[in-house]
Design a protein around this motif. Structure first.
Motif, PDB file in Angstrom:
ATOM      1  N   MET A  75       0.681  -1.083  -0.616  1.00 19.40           N
ATOM      2  CA  MET A  75      -0.187  -0.279   0.175  1.00 19.40           C
ATOM      3  C   MET A  75       0.773   1.556   0.018  1.00 19.40           C
ATOM      4  SD  MET A  75      -3.222   0.756   2.618  1.00 19.40           S
ATOM      5  CE  MET A  75      -4.272   2.169   2.341  1.00 19.40           C
ATOM      6  N   ALA A  76       2.204   1.477   0.998  1.00 15.54           N
ATOM      7  CA  ALA A  76       3.036   2.195   0.876  1.00 15.54           C
ATOM      8  C   ALA A  76       3.175   2.796  -0.703  1.00 15.54           C
ATOM      9  CB  ALA A  76       4.100   1.995   2.041  1.00 15.54           C
ATOM     10  N   GLY A 115       1.777  15.826   2.525  1.00 19.16           N
ATOM     11  CA  GLY A 115       1.410  15.444   4.131  1.00 19.16           C
ATOM     12  C   GLY A 115       0.578  15.552   4.770  1.00 19.16           C
ATOM     13  N   TYR A 116      -0.717  15.457   3.795  1.00 18.63           N
ATOM     14  CA  TYR A 116      -2.176  14.520   4.967  1.00 18.63           C
ATOM     15  C   TYR A 116      -1.934  13.746   4.154  1.00 18.63           C
ATOM     16  CZ  TYR A 116      -6.570  12.926   3.566  1.00 18.63           C
ATOM     17  OH  TYR A 116      -7.492  12.265   3.439  1.00 18.63           O
ATOM     18  N   VAL A 117      -1.690  12.809   2.539  1.00 19.11           N
ATOM     19  CA  VAL A 117      -1.690  11.564   2.576  1.00 19.11           C
ATOM     20  C   VAL A 117      -0.340  10.673   3.751  1.00 19.11           C
ATOM     21  CG1 VAL A 117      -1.060   9.949   0.485  1.00 19.11           C
ATOM     22  CG2 VAL A 117      -2.039  11.897  -0.121  1.00 19.11           C
ATOM     23  N   ALA A 118       0.202  11.360   3.691  1.00 20.37           N
ATOM     24  CA  ALA A 118       1.540  10.664   4.988  1.00 20.37           C
ATOM     25  C   ALA A 118       1.168  10.085   6.063  1.00 20.37           C
ATOM     26  CB  ALA A 118       2.492  11.343   5.022  1.00 20.37           C
ATOM     27  N   SER A 120      -2.754  10.676   6.845  1.00 14.70           N
ATOM     28  CA  SER A 120      -3.706   9.464   6.928  1.00 14.70           C
ATOM     29  C   SER A 120      -3.968   8.160   6.749  1.00 14.70           C
ATOM     30  CB  SER A 120      -4.631   9.809   5.742  1.00 14.70           C
ATOM     31  OG  SER A 120      -3.786   9.661   4.356  1.00 14.70           O
ATOM     32  N   ARG A 121      -2.417   7.454   5.717  1.00 16.08           N
ATOM     33  CA  ARG A 121      -1.840   6.503   5.228  1.00 16.08           C
ATOM     34  C   ARG A 121      -1.277   6.321   7.319  1.00 16.08           C
ATOM     35  NH1 ARG A 121      -4.623   8.791   1.462  1.00 16.08           N
ATOM     36  NH2 ARG A 121      -4.390   7.504   0.101  1.00 16.08           N
ATOM     37  N   ALA A 122      -1.070   6.378   8.133  1.00 14.93           N
ATOM     38  CA  ALA A 122      -0.202   6.862   8.897  1.00 14.93           C
ATOM     39  C   ALA A 122      -1.283   5.669  10.310  1.00 14.93           C
ATOM     40  CB  ALA A 122       1.180   7.322   9.259  1.00 14.93           C
ATOM     41  N   ALA A 123      -1.804   6.674   9.915  1.00  8.43           N
ATOM     42  CA  ALA A 123      -3.488   6.713  10.963  1.00  8.43           C
ATOM     43  C   ALA A 123      -3.852   5.124  10.766  1.00  8.43           C
ATOM     44  CB  ALA A 123      -4.403   8.160  11.057  1.00  8.43           C
TER      45      ALA A 123
END
Length: 461
Positions: A75-76, A115-118, A120-123
């Motif tokens: 996914m990353a 920054g949002y994409v990074a 949101s995926r981490a969350a």
């Protein structure tokens, strides 16, 4: 339950992407304060292009095509590809209309979104990990049989991040001759009572029903108690590679390889990509480049500008492959492959071959449907006949349309073939491409082709 959670979560994640994508447009504009975005002529256009670019990037990279065996690494990687494609599309738009927008606004807009994409995926990863570890959705499983297949199955299932918990094996004790890593809980008749007592939700059988008819009784008893019973066939005695199972009117059909381009929707997608890409190259590049190169070819040597050669295409059909003539007219053009210090090359021809410009007319072959932008490189008819006798799997590459460039070429397997190992590697790469095709892979190969051409290739001559 996990599948349902993933589907709902991923839909919410997609929706959040587009909400944030539009929200930061106004946040960045407010911070810049150089103009009122609501009154700016290009504001709506920028916003539309941004949304379409992100939607296309998600579709091409398949970021959200995941299942209950969720791979965060995959996914990353796909998310990174989607972001890069999105930025590339946005930069192409700004290259044409960048004068309408503040550079600081664009940089802030892109930075906020990345920054949002990074985040949101981490969350999403953290939340999903927490859910996977919770007892509420845990699925206990056991495996029938203790053999190489069952041990491999246990290792593979537990290697994936999922909500599976492996309890152990069920096998006749007399058949177990070693100390097992996971416990052998009991024999086959103990399986269902144990499953009922310990809340086992899934039973995987690596044993053959033909040799163990009692498995049918076990499967029936398991389903009566809402326990999923799954058979794991072992085909290694027939073929020692991954296989694929399709169904035709409930009849299982085994294939030796996955072929994404067997799907008509994928074939249409690839054909549309070919037409659009080849049309753009023809209009903006070939329209002025071909006349110039034709003039240089004619000034140096007599003969036709184009070299037309019959080559092997899809399903072993022949077609007329177009190239710019890079050699003096000779009688060996259709039988002898080009070598590094071939005396048949003209001076202009050496430059054309070194820069791959001699292949440019093949975009016309793409428009006529004989070739694709990306695919296995076509060989002359004589070589097709020779190579098919050397490499058993050679003809498999002709399931696809030949390409102007290909996965083998960008990995260094191009040019003169002097050893069977070179041919074998080329065929292996072509088959790998056939089994893993995607629009993203085509874009990646095109990018690598351009990059290799710019920096130069030792096998290009």
């Amino acid at each position: 339950m996990l599948n349902k959670y993933l589907k709902i979560s991923l839909v919410q994640l997609i929706a959040a992407d587009f909400i944030f994508l539009n929200a930061i447009f106004f946040v960045a504009g407010f911070q810049v304060r150089q103009y009122d975005l609501q009154e700016h002529d290009g504001a709506n256009v920028f916003l539309i292009v941004s949304n379409i670019s992100w939607a296309i990037s998600l579709y091409i990279t398949g970021v959200y095509t995941v299942n209950q065996h969720l791979s965060y690494e995959r996914m990353a990687r796909r998310t990174l590809r989607a972001v890069l494609l999105y930025l590339l599309a946005l930069m192409m738009f700004l290259f044409l209309y960048g004068h309408l927008y503040s550079r600081f606004f664009v940089m802030m807009y892109c930075s906020l979104f990345i920054g949002y994409v990074a985040f949101s995926r981490a969350a999403f990863t953290w939340i999903t990990n927490s859910i996977l570890k919770s007892k509420e959705i845990e699925r206990k499983m056991v495996i029938l049989g203790y053999n190489d297949m069952s041990k491999k199955l246990a290792d593979n299932l537990l290697a994936e991040k999922s909500n599976l918990r492996f309890e152990g094996y069920f096998e006749e004790y007399a058949n177990v001759t070693e100390l097992s890593y996971y416990p052998v809980i009991g024999n086959l008749r103990d399986c269902v009572p144990y499953a009922k007592a310990h809340n086992i939700r899934e039973i995987y059988s690596t044993l053959s029903p033909e040799q163990h008819p009692y498995l049918y009784t076990l499967a029936y008893e398991a389903e009566q108690h809402f326990i999923h019973f799954r058979f794991v066939p072992d085909f290694r005695m027939f073929v020692n590679r991954q296989i694929y199972v399709d169904y035709f009117n409930n009849i299982p059909i085994i294939s030796l390889r996955a072929e994404p381009l067997d799907d008509i929707a994928n074939r249409i997608r690839k054909r549309l990509f070919d037409i659009v890409f080849a049309s753009l190259v023809t209009i903006f590049l070939l329209s002025w480049l071909l006349p110039l190169l034709a003039l240089l070819i004619r000034l140096e040597s007599k003969g036709p500008v184009f070299f037309v050669q019959y080559r092997t295409g899809r399903n072993n059909r022949t077609f007329r492959c177009l190239k710019l003539r890079s050699m003096y007219v000779n009688g060996e053009a259709n039988s002898k492959q080009a070598t590094r210090n071939d005396k048949r090359f003209t001076r202009v021809g050496r430059i054309l071959r070194k820069t791959n410009l001699d292949e440019m007319p093949q975009f016309l072959n793409v428009l006529t449907g004989d070739m694709s932008v990306v695919g296995p490189r076509p060989h002359m008819l004589k070589h097709t006949e020779e190579y098919s006798r050397i490499i058993q799997q050679y003809m498999i590459r002709h399931y696809l349309k030949p390409g102007i460039t290909g996965w083998a070429q960008v990995n260094g397997f191009r040019g003169e073939i002097t050893e069977n190992s070179q041919l074998r590697k080329r065929v292996e790469h072509d088959i790998w491409y056939m089994e893993h095709w995607s629009v993203y892979l085509d874009l990646r190969i095109i990018f690598l082709t351009v990059a290799n051409t710019i920096k130069g290739e030792k096998n290009a001559f």
